[in-house]
Each structure stands twice: as C-alpha cells, then as structure tokens.
Design an enzyme around this catalytic site. Structure first.
Site, PDB file in Angstrom:
ATOM      1  N   TYR A 145       0.910  -1.374   0.125  1.00  0.00           N
ATOM      2  CA  TYR A 145      -0.062   0.113  -0.048  1.00  0.00           C
ATOM      3  C   TYR A 145       0.687   1.120   0.180  1.00  0.00           C
ATOM      4  CZ  TYR A 145      -3.439   3.552   1.779  1.00  0.00           C
ATOM      5  OH  TYR A 145      -4.023   4.694   1.907  1.00  0.00           O
ATOM      6  N   ASP A 240       9.461   2.925  -0.901  1.00  0.00           N
ATOM      7  CA  ASP A 240       8.589   3.481  -0.063  1.00  0.00           C
ATOM      8  C   ASP A 240       9.050   3.030   1.367  1.00  0.00           C
ATOM      9  OD1 ASP A 240       6.251   4.248   1.608  1.00  0.00           O
ATOM     10  OD2 ASP A 240       4.834   3.414   0.187  1.00  0.00           O
ATOM     11  N   LYS A 268       5.570   9.617   8.106  1.00  0.00           N
ATOM     12  CA  LYS A 268       5.253   9.172   9.750  1.00  0.00           C
ATOM     13  C   LYS A 268       6.252  10.006  10.618  1.00  0.00           C
ATOM     14  CE  LYS A 268       2.613   5.149   8.162  1.00  0.00           C
ATOM     15  NZ  LYS A 268       1.265   5.275   8.595  1.00  0.00           N
TER      16      LYS A 268
END
Ligand code: HOZ
Length: 441
Positions: A145, A240, A268
């Site tokens: 994802y 990623d 994050k």
C-alpha cells in the site's frame, strides 16, 4: 468487560458526520465486535479513551510515535514554535535543518522535497519517475500500500485488504492499466515482467519491508533482484519507506539490506506526529522537480514550521549519541521488540496455537497461520477469525493494537519492560481464548 459506552455514542454521532464515522478507514474497527475507542489523550506508551480506559499502545498513530506520545522535548519545541506563528508559506531555516538531518541518515536522498502525507510523497515520486524517464507504466507489488493516489490503488493492502476492495472504484481503467502488479517476493514473476515490458516501465515502487499486508519481510536477495533489473532497464527503483523508514533500522530498509534506491519516500516519523512526508533521491532526478525542473508539485503547508519542528526534534532524539555502553535508539527498540515477540511466541506454543511472528527492527506483527507468510496470498490465508478473537481479548486487557491483520505494530522508546511483561501476560490469556475458539468452531 471493556466499557466503551461513550465511544459508542461518539461513533454513532460521527457516522452522521463523516463516511463510516472516521477520517481514515481502518480506524473504524469494521468487523470487530466493538466501536473504536475515541481517544482523549496519550502520553509515553499509553493512550486513554473518553470512557476512561487506559491502554498500552502498539499502534503509535500507525508508526510516527517512535519516541512515545507527547515526548517533553517535542512538546516544548512545538510550544515555542507555535508562539512564533504556525504557517508562513515561505522558506524557513527549519526546512533545511530537517532536510540535512534526513540526508545524514539516508545518504541516497541527495535532494529532498517535503510534502504533507505519504500519499503525496509516493504520488509525486511516480510523477517524477514518469517525467524523468518519459515512460508511463509502473510496477507495484500485490498487497503493498502506497497511499491512495489513483495509480497505486490497484491490488493494494492496508484498509483495502481489510475491507476486501483491493481495487478502488473511481480509478479509471486507463490509469489501472498503467499499473502492473506482481506478487511480492516472487522472483520469477518480477523477472518475467521486466523481461517483457522493462523498456516501458518508468518505476518499480515497493515497500522494501512490507507493512500493509501485515508485516512481511523481503526474501534474501529479492531487493537485490529489483535493484539489478531496474538498473538494467533504465527503470527507477522507488523505496516507499513511509512505514519502515527509521524502523527496519535507523537508515531504514535501504541501510538494513544495503540497497541504493533511485528515489525514497519517507513519512510518519519525519513529522514526529505532525503531517510531514518527503520524497528524495538522486540529484539528477530530483532536479526535474519544479521550479528547478518541469515536473510540477507544490503545497501551501509543505515544510510547515510546526511540522518541521516536531520532525526535527524526533530525529534528534533517535539519532542522539548513546550513553557509553548503551546501544543506540534503534538497536534498543529492536531488542525490546524481540523480547515482546519471543514472549508472545512462547505463549502461543504453550497454548498450542499456530502463530507466525514477524519482526523488522521496531516493527512487528502476527499471523494465525502454520505456514510461512511471504506475500499477500499467504497473509490472506491466515485465520482472520482467530485474529479477531485475539484482538478483542487484548483490547479488553488494555493492549491497543491495530484492528486488522493487514497492518503492522510498532514499538516506541517509551515502552517499558513492565509494559512488555504486561503485554505478554495479556497474550497468554488471549491465546488461550484463540485455542478454545479454534477447537470449538
Ligand atoms: N494507512 C494507515 C495504515 N497503514 C492508516 C492510517 C490511519 O488510519 O490513521
């Protein structure tokens, strides 16, 4: 029994205000037998809901809270920064300070652009890859994802896997056609795609340590294969590391597996709990981004001074020189995580429950499965009903975990040995319930 009466009321109201009552799907506890606890506050390793329940938190806001909640150093810096104004829409010294800090730890990022979310980072990195190579197609891995931009909502993990809609309506067939999907960890499938279409592929984007089909590690040599074949075909390799950055190791998966990607996406942790993400990589590629180059990307709140401050303080804490004789921050988190998962694995054996435990640094996860989990298919084949029994029992005992097997759990510097022992004790009870459930169904 957990009392979530006020949370239930708040959720009922929220459902009239927001789709499904939430601003991000996996928070909705869909499929679980309780409403999501509505959070009132958090401190250190603990989170507190509006019903007065206290939990040991292993969600950590889905990853960012590596130093724990409301860390005094971060809070103080934020208070001081807020007093100087919350947004200017103009360059600040803080942006360069955070950029330099990130580059110290991620030397593959020679030039960096700050954005506000992981979705923006991956979406922009793809546009850049397409602009730079002049090619349209991309490769992503099933169950990975990368946020919710159109090109990447194809066979995606996280909430899409949880809700069983890996391909979202609203993505045009044309866009989906340009996204080629390959099973994660499948060497032959990747070789075949590159052989057949390599010259048309702008980028291969991967979670080098996958965290959105549950936690799944790359097989030895898999990331090397991605690097080798992308190089051979003039395709860019995008890591990623929004989730595994600063967690798989301080330098992320790229340091842990010694791979130099062309572009990296972070998020994050670099915002320390405020909305920040970034993409960056080889200078020659990044200089194509506007205004240095023609590939456009912009944002009013990009590089926001509060967000830069929280990120910088968080990175200062986790990169600080350790006391003599102590391991560095990242190493300490890894050891704590190991204690926890080995403790839980031991309880699973005692209870006779087949449990796969996975760890990458301070990331961890569990699958109720007697087979090794290496990709989306093996993850989805785990006993998800048993997961629900486990999840509910842990929550009732004050352990806050992600309400989906297709997510990852996170350790923070604020978790104590006592937290870990309490969690293992709770796991013993939860796993006995799982054993009973599996026997009687
Ligand atoms: N995308 C996150 C999980 N992988 C969820 C974010 C959230 O709901 O806050």
């Amino acid at each position: 029994m957990l009392n979530l009466e006020k949370s239930a009321e708040a959720f009922a109201e929220a459902k009239n205000l927001m789709p499904g009552g939430v601003n991000s799907p996996v928070r909705s506890y869909r499929g679980m037998s309780c409403p999501p606890p509505f959070i009132a506050r958090a401190e250190g390793s603990h989170i507190y809901d509006i019903d007065g329940n206290e939990y040991i938190d292993y969600v950590g806001s889905w990853g960012p809270m590596i130093v724990g909640h409301a860390h005094p150093q971060v809070v103080k810096a934020l208070q001081e920064a807020a007093a100087r104004g919350t947004s200017y829409g103009a360059p600040t010294l803080l942006e360069s300070q955070l950029a330099k800090k990130v580059m110290e730890v991620y030397p593959s990022m020679e030039v960096i652009r700050m954005v506000n979310s992981g979705t923006e980072a991956t979406m922009s990195a793809l546009r850049l890859a397409r602009g730079y190579t002049g090619r349209n197609k991309i490769v992503k891995f099933i169950g990975c994802y990368h946020g919710h931009s159109d090109s990447l909502l194809v066979k995606a993990g996280s909430g899409l896997a949880t809700f069983g809609v890996p391909d979202s309506p609203g993505v045009t067939p044309g866009t989906a056609e340009d996204t080629i999907t390959v099973p994660y960890n499948d060497f032959e499938a990747f070789k075949a795609v590159m052989e057949e279409k390599g010259e048309k592929i702008a980028a291969v984007i991967v979670e080098p340590v996958a965290g959105n089909m549950g936690l799944v590690l790359p097989k030895p040599g898999y990331l090397d294969l991605l690097r080798k074949l992308t190089k051979e075909h003039g395709t860019l390799l995008i890591f990623d590391e929004v989730m595994c950055g600063f967690r798989a190791s301080l330098g992320g998966a790229q340091a842990a597996y010694a791979i130099h990607p062309d572009l990296t996406c972070l998020g994050k942790i670099i915002g320390g709990g405020l909305p920040v993400a970034a993409y960056g990589g080889r200078r020659e590629i990044m200089e194509q981004v506007s205004p240095a180059g023609p590939v456009y990307q912009a944002g009013t709140l990009s590089g926001n001074p509060l967000a830069m401050t929280a990120g910088l303080e968080t990175l200062n804490i986790i990169t600080a020189q350790p006391e003599p004789g102590e391991g560095d921050y990242s190493r300490k988190l890894t050891l704590k995580t190991k204690d926890l998962i080995l403790g839980i694995a031991g309880k699973a054996r005692e209870a006779g429950v087949a449990l796969q435990v996975q760890q990458a640094g301070s990331m961890f996860g569990f699958f109720f499965n007697d087979h090794e989990v290496v990709d989306y298919e093996t993850s989805a084949a785990s006993d998800q009903e048993a997961f629900k029994v486990w999840f509910m029992s842990m929550l009732e005992q004050g352990i806050y975990m992600a309400p989906s097997q297709f997510e990852t759990l996170f350790m923070s510097g604020a978790h104590t040995d006592e937290d870990i022992q309490k969690t293992i004790a709770a796991a013993e009870v939860a796993l006995k319930k799982v054993a009973e459930f599996q026997k009687n169904r």
